[in-house]
Design a protein around this motif. Structure first.
Motif, short mmCIF file in Angstrom:
data_model
loop_
_atom_site.label_atom_id
_atom_site.label_comp_id
_atom_site.label_asym_id
_atom_site.label_seq_id
_atom_site.Cartn_x
_atom_site.Cartn_y
_atom_site.Cartn_z
N TYR A 293 19.41 31.68 35.35
CA TYR A 293 19.64 30.23 35.51
C TYR A 293 19.91 29.58 34.17
N PHE A 294 19.11 29.91 33.16
CA PHE A 294 19.23 29.29 31.85
C PHE A 294 20.48 29.80 31.12
N THR A 295 20.81 31.07 31.31
CA THR A 295 22.03 31.62 30.71
C THR A 295 23.26 30.92 31.27
N GLU A 296 23.30 30.77 32.58
CA GLU A 296 24.45 30.11 33.21
C GLU A 296 24.55 28.65 32.79
N MET A 297 23.41 27.98 32.65
CA MET A 297 23.42 26.59 32.20
C MET A 297 24.04 26.47 30.82
N ARG A 298 23.62 27.35 29.90
CA ARG A 298 24.18 27.31 28.54
C ARG A 298 25.67 27.58 28.55
N GLU A 299 26.09 28.56 29.34
CA GLU A 299 27.52 28.90 29.39
C GLU A 299 28.34 27.75 29.96
N ASP A 300 27.83 27.10 31.00
CA ASP A 300 28.54 25.96 31.59
C ASP A 300 28.67 24.82 30.59
N TYR A 301 27.58 24.51 29.89
CA TYR A 301 27.64 23.44 28.91
C TYR A 301 28.56 23.79 27.75
N GLN A 302 28.55 25.04 27.32
CA GLN A 302 29.42 25.40 26.20
C GLN A 302 30.88 25.28 26.58
N ARG A 303 31.21 25.65 27.81
CA ARG A 303 32.59 25.48 28.26
C ARG A 303 32.98 24.00 28.27
N LYS A 304 32.10 23.14 28.75
CA LYS A 304 32.38 21.71 28.78
C LYS A 304 32.48 21.15 27.36
N ARG A 305 31.59 21.61 26.48
CA ARG A 305 31.64 21.17 25.08
C ARG A 305 33.00 21.47 24.47
N ASP A 306 33.47 22.70 24.65
CA ASP A 306 34.72 23.11 24.02
C ASP A 306 35.91 22.35 24.59
N ARG A 307 35.92 22.14 25.90
CA ARG A 307 37.01 21.40 26.53
C ARG A 307 37.04 19.96 26.04
N LEU A 308 35.85 19.34 25.97
CA LEU A 308 35.79 17.94 25.53
C LEU A 308 36.19 17.82 24.07
N CYS A 309 35.73 18.70 23.22
CA CYS A 309 36.09 18.62 21.80
C CYS A 309 37.60 18.76 21.61
N ASP A 310 38.23 19.62 22.39
CA ASP A 310 39.70 19.75 22.30
C ASP A 310 40.37 18.44 22.67
N ALA A 311 39.87 17.77 23.72
CA ALA A 311 40.46 16.51 24.14
C ALA A 311 40.25 15.41 23.11
N LEU A 312 39.08 15.35 22.52
CA LEU A 312 38.80 14.34 21.50
C LEU A 312 39.72 14.53 20.31
N THR A 313 39.96 15.76 19.92
CA THR A 313 40.89 16.03 18.83
C THR A 313 42.29 15.59 19.18
N ALA A 314 42.71 15.87 20.41
CA ALA A 314 44.05 15.48 20.85
C ALA A 314 44.23 13.96 20.86
N ALA A 315 43.12 13.23 21.02
CA ALA A 315 43.18 11.76 21.06
C ALA A 315 43.03 11.13 19.67
N GLY A 316 43.07 11.95 18.62
CA GLY A 316 43.01 11.41 17.27
C GLY A 316 41.63 11.26 16.70
N MET A 317 40.63 11.87 17.37
CA MET A 317 39.26 11.84 16.85
C MET A 317 38.96 13.16 16.14
N SER A 318 37.88 13.15 15.36
CA SER A 318 37.42 14.37 14.69
C SER A 318 36.01 14.67 15.19
N PRO A 319 35.87 15.52 16.22
CA PRO A 319 34.55 15.78 16.78
C PRO A 319 33.72 16.68 15.87
N VAL A 320 32.40 16.42 15.84
CA VAL A 320 31.45 17.31 15.19
C VAL A 320 30.93 18.23 16.29
#
Length: 414
Positions: A293-320
């Motif tokens: 359960y905890f492994t899947e939770m981390r993997e799901d969040y990491q996938r969302k993190r990476d997708r969101l950071c890519d979008a923020l960069t595309a919109a002219g932001m610099s994500p940390v």
């Protein structure tokens, strides 16, 4: 007539310790998001599904009439489960009968701790970017917040900077790992520096570890109380809100040596009496969830993190890119707005996505270049938010011809 109902508005002032305090921009942006029908990536609501075993156990406890008070320190079965988890996951050996206190959320644990262990006028050192409740709950307790600014993007803590920030009145230091809002996870060398300074200056170390299971790139979570002999002067705070997606249940806990835990339990009793009994039994079932359960939770969040950071960069932001937790701080200085609130308002009104101005996490100008985004959302919601963010133009010059109308405000451009 004195005391007559309807005689006019009350003029009795609020307590002096509340002066200058207001609900944070986190709450304000949630209200504005609801008003406009936007996607709320501002407040860490975590509106993901609650594990079925947790929800069903809470329902069963209600059906079984488990409706009375528990001890102020919590249901013993839950405290035993917490102690077992602390040994297995955090590397802490704690006695469930005297060193565990179940509280009304991690915020309740923090509030009980600062009121139980510190006196009005004491200084409490808080690292910024900070979680606003750490500051404001300390103010209401009569403490003096003191600050140590950590510089993005690494937010590195050095012993030299820590020593320089400690004042003669400092009695405690707060360590939030993984951090809200930065996602920073403090490493062993940084925590050893905290330990050296804490021992030298006789400081209490309060660690907020509510996001302990949400960590990325196989980075291990390290509880400060396990480093440099800190346990005797530590309060370890965490909770179940993020782990089981039950932010509205308000369940957390504190781990501390028995004399400290006893004082925390006393204040917890005075303020809250106890955490909700049937909900304690609900989360008790969650402690038996398999590691998958905890492994899947981390993997799901990491996938969302990476997708969101890519979008923020595309919109002219610099994500940390965060090491843990489920927030991203993003630099929006290239957008050209004067304040973070202006930038957040533009994205909300013209992009349909709510964020939180970075000024909610800093005292000075650093926060005016930042927005915080929360990605604790269903995949479909995150993907729609990403679509809107990618389409957003900082000056609001991209408007769909068939956009839906906001009453009294013109068309929705998303």
């Amino acid at each position: 007539m004195s005391g007559t109902a309807g005689a006019g508005p009350a003029t009795f002032p609020a307590a002096r310790r509340l002066r200058g305090l207001a609900q944070s921009d986190i709450r304000r942006m949630s209200r504005e998001s609801d008003r406009l029908g936007a996607i709320n990536l501002g407040q860490g609501i975590c509106d993901l599904p609650t594990p079925g075993v947790v929800a069903e156990a809470a329902k069963a406890a209600i059906d079984a009439g488990e409706s009375t008070y528990t001890y102020p320190e919590g249901h013993l079965a839950l405290r035993r489960a917490i102690a077992e988890k602390a040994a297995r996951y955090n590397g802490l050996t704690v006695a469930p009968e005297g060193e565990v206190v179940v509280t009304a959320g991690a915020t309740g644990a923090y509030t009980a701790a600062v009121n139980a262990l510190l006196d009005p006028g004491d200084g409490i050192l808080i690292m910024e970017p900070y979680y606003g409740y750490h500051v404001n709950a300390a103010v209401v307790a009569g403490l003096e917040p003191q600050f140590l600014t950590l510089a993005p993007p690494e937010f590195t803590l050095t012993e030299e900077a820590l020593r320089a920030a400690v004042r003669p009145t400092t009695r405690a230091v707060v360590v939030c790992t993984p951090s809200n809002p930065s996602g920073k996870m403090f490493g062993r060398a940084e925590l050893e520096a905290v330990a050296r300074v804490a021992h030298e200056r006789d400081l209490l170390v309060i660690s907020d570890e509510i996001y302990e299971y949400i960590r990325y790139d196989d980075r291990p979570h390290l509880s400060p109380a396990t480093v440099g002999g800190l346990w005797p002067r530590s309060v370890t705070i965490t909770g179940l809100s993020k782990t089981f997606s039950i932010t509205g249940w308000r369940l957390g806990y504190a781990l501390a040596p028995e004399p400290l835990a006893r004082a925390i339990a006393l204040v917890n009793d005075l303020y809250y009496v106890c955490a909700p009994h049937p909900l304690q039994l609900g989360v008790l079932a969650g402690f038996a969830l398999p590691s998958a359960y905890f492994t899947e939770m981390r993997e799901d969040y990491q996938r969302k993190r990476d997708r969101l950071c890519d979008a923020l960069t595309a919109a002219g932001m610099s994500p940390v890119v965060p090491q843990g937790a489920y927030y991203v701080l993003a630099d929006v200085s290239e957008w050209g707005f004067g304040t973070a609130r202006d930038a957040a308002t533009a994205l909300l009104e013209h992009g349909g996505v709510a964020s939180v101005p970075g000024s909610a996490f800093y005292r000075g100008a650093t926060g005016e270049n930042l927005l915080r985004f929360c990605f604790a959302k269903e995949d479909t919601v995150v993907e729609e938010a990403i679509r809107r963010i990618r389409r957003f133009r900082p000056r609001g010059d991209l408007v769909d011809a068939d956009a839906r109308a906001i009453p009294g405000r013109g068309p929705r451009p998303w």
